[in-house]
Design an enzyme around this catalytic site. Structure first.
Site, short mmCIF file in Angstrom:
data_model
loop_
_atom_site.label_atom_id
_atom_site.label_comp_id
_atom_site.label_asym_id
_atom_site.label_seq_id
_atom_site.Cartn_x
_atom_site.Cartn_y
_atom_site.Cartn_z
N TYR A 1 -12.19 -2.95 -3.41
CA TYR A 1 -12.68 -3.03 -2.03
C TYR A 1 -14.21 -3.01 -1.97
O TYR A 1 -14.78 -2.62 -0.96
CB TYR A 1 -12.09 -1.89 -1.20
CG TYR A 1 -10.67 -2.15 -0.73
CD1 TYR A 1 -10.36 -3.27 0.04
CD2 TYR A 1 -9.63 -1.27 -1.03
CE1 TYR A 1 -9.07 -3.52 0.48
CE2 TYR A 1 -8.33 -1.51 -0.59
CZ TYR A 1 -8.06 -2.63 0.17
OH TYR A 1 -6.78 -2.87 0.62
N ASN B 1 -1.96 -0.23 7.43
CA ASN B 1 -1.43 -1.59 7.68
C ASN B 1 -0.61 -2.16 6.51
O ASN B 1 -0.38 -3.36 6.44
CB ASN B 1 -2.54 -2.53 8.13
CG ASN B 1 -3.60 -2.76 7.08
OD1 ASN B 1 -3.51 -2.20 5.98
ND2 ASN B 1 -4.59 -3.58 7.39
N GLU C 1 -9.11 -10.45 -8.09
CA GLU C 1 -8.20 -9.31 -7.92
C GLU C 1 -7.09 -9.31 -8.97
O GLU C 1 -6.71 -8.25 -9.49
CB GLU C 1 -7.64 -9.32 -6.50
CG GLU C 1 -8.74 -9.06 -5.47
CD GLU C 1 -8.33 -9.30 -4.02
OE1 GLU C 1 -7.17 -9.71 -3.77
OE2 GLU C 1 -9.18 -9.09 -3.13
N LYS D 1 0.83 -1.20 0.00
CA LYS D 1 0.00 0.00 0.00
C LYS D 1 0.88 1.26 0.00
O LYS D 1 2.10 1.17 0.20
CB LYS D 1 -0.93 -0.05 1.22
CG LYS D 1 -1.91 -1.25 1.17
CD LYS D 1 -2.79 -1.32 2.42
CE LYS D 1 -3.77 -2.48 2.33
NZ LYS D 1 -4.64 -2.55 3.54
N HIS E 1 -1.78 -5.60 1.40
CA HIS E 1 -3.02 -6.33 1.09
C HIS E 1 -2.66 -7.70 0.54
O HIS E 1 -1.71 -7.83 -0.24
CB HIS E 1 -3.84 -5.59 0.03
CG HIS E 1 -4.94 -6.44 -0.54
ND1 HIS E 1 -6.18 -6.56 0.07
CD2 HIS E 1 -4.97 -7.27 -1.62
CE1 HIS E 1 -6.91 -7.43 -0.63
NE2 HIS E 1 -6.21 -7.87 -1.66
P1 IDP Z 1 -7.65 -7.37 5.30
O1 IDP Z 1 -6.87 -6.33 4.55
O2 IDP Z 1 -6.80 -7.96 6.42
O3 IDP Z 1 -8.28 -8.41 4.42
P2 IDP Z 1 -10.30 -6.23 5.63
O4 IDP Z 1 -11.20 -6.41 6.81
O5 IDP Z 1 -10.69 -6.90 4.35
O6 IDP Z 1 -8.82 -6.61 6.08
O7 IDP Z 1 -10.20 -4.66 5.39
C1 IDP Z 1 -9.58 -4.17 4.22
C2 IDP Z 1 -8.72 -2.99 4.59
O8 IDP Z 1 -9.55 -1.92 5.02
C3 IDP Z 1 -7.75 -3.22 5.75
O9 IDP Z 1 -6.56 -3.87 5.38
C4 IDP Z 1 -7.51 -1.80 6.22
O10 IDP Z 1 -6.59 -1.13 5.35
C5 IDP Z 1 -8.89 -1.16 6.01
N1 IDP Z 1 -9.70 -1.22 7.24
C6 IDP Z 1 -10.44 -2.25 7.69
N2 IDP Z 1 -11.06 -1.93 8.86
C7 IDP Z 1 -10.71 -0.66 9.13
C8 IDP Z 1 -11.00 0.24 10.20
O11 IDP Z 1 -11.74 -0.08 11.15
N3 IDP Z 1 -10.42 1.48 10.13
C9 IDP Z 1 -9.61 1.86 9.11
N4 IDP Z 1 -9.31 1.04 8.08
C10 IDP Z 1 -9.84 -0.19 8.10
MG MG Z 2 -9.88 -8.33 3.11
#
Ligand code: IDP
Ligand code: MG
Length: 150
Positions: free
Chosen positions: A50, A113, A127, A10, A116
């Site tokens: 997303y 984080n 994807e 990212k 992805h």
């Molecule tokens: P993942 O990336 O581990 O699959 P997902 O739940 O699919 O996690 O969420 C996608 C992305 O959305 C996360 O990696 C993060 O960047 C963002 N995200 C998810 N939940 C939150 C939140 O509560 N606050 C801010 N960003 C979030």
């Molecule tokens: Mg996800």
């Protein structure tokens, strides 16, 4: 089973100069790179990628974040790679991610984080199709493969 997965570093990973460290982990594991490109994601593509999170409170912030700078989009191949790269990435919230995982070692907040990875073989196909054309996916033989797979 040999699978392919979509991994994206990212904008924060790119800005913080962490691309090499993260790619090195996948190479050291023995995964095979199939495609890589540095790109700025158009908003429309980010929203499709997303799509499952549309309507959630963090959705707009997530799209702003992911389109805020270049990302490194990649396809990697390996045995059981879809699930295993998720383990290497660590939990979505870096506070819950174990030391030794990418998010555990390099990140602090869910909204930053850094990486992805596809969450299933079906998501990986979807994807990969979203981000790459057929001619960008390189099928190749590596001389080291017999030392990774018996
Ligand atoms: P993942 O990336 O581990 O699959 P997902 O739940 O699919 O996690 O969420 C996608 C992305 O959305 C996360 O990696 C993060 O960047 C963002 N995200 C998810 N939940 C939150 C939140 O509560 N606050 C801010 N960003 C979030
Ligand atoms: Mg996800």
């Amino acid at each position: 089973m040999i699978e392919r997965t979509f991994v994206m570093l990212k904008p924060d990973a790119v800005q913080r100069g962490l691309m090499g460290d993260i790619v090195a982990r996948f190479e050291a594991k023995g995964y095979k790179p199939v495609a890589m490109k540095l790109m700025r994601i158009p908003r429309e593509l980010a929203e499709r990628h997303y799509g499952e999170h549309k309507g959630k409170g963090f959705f707009n912030g997530l799209i702003d974040y992911i389109t805020s700078g270049p990302v490194l989009a990649m396809v990697w191949e390996g045995e059981n790679i879809v699930a295993d790269i998720r383990v290497m990435m660590g939990k979505t919230n870096p506070k819950d991610a174990m030391p030794g995982t990418i998010r555990g070692d390099f990140a602090q907040q869910t909204g930053r984080n850094i990486v992805h990875g596809s969450d299933s073989v079906e998501s990986a196909k979807r994807e990969i199709d979203l981000f790459f054309n057929d001619y960008e996916l390189v099928s190749w033989t590596r001389s080291v493969d017999p030392w990774l797979y018996e």
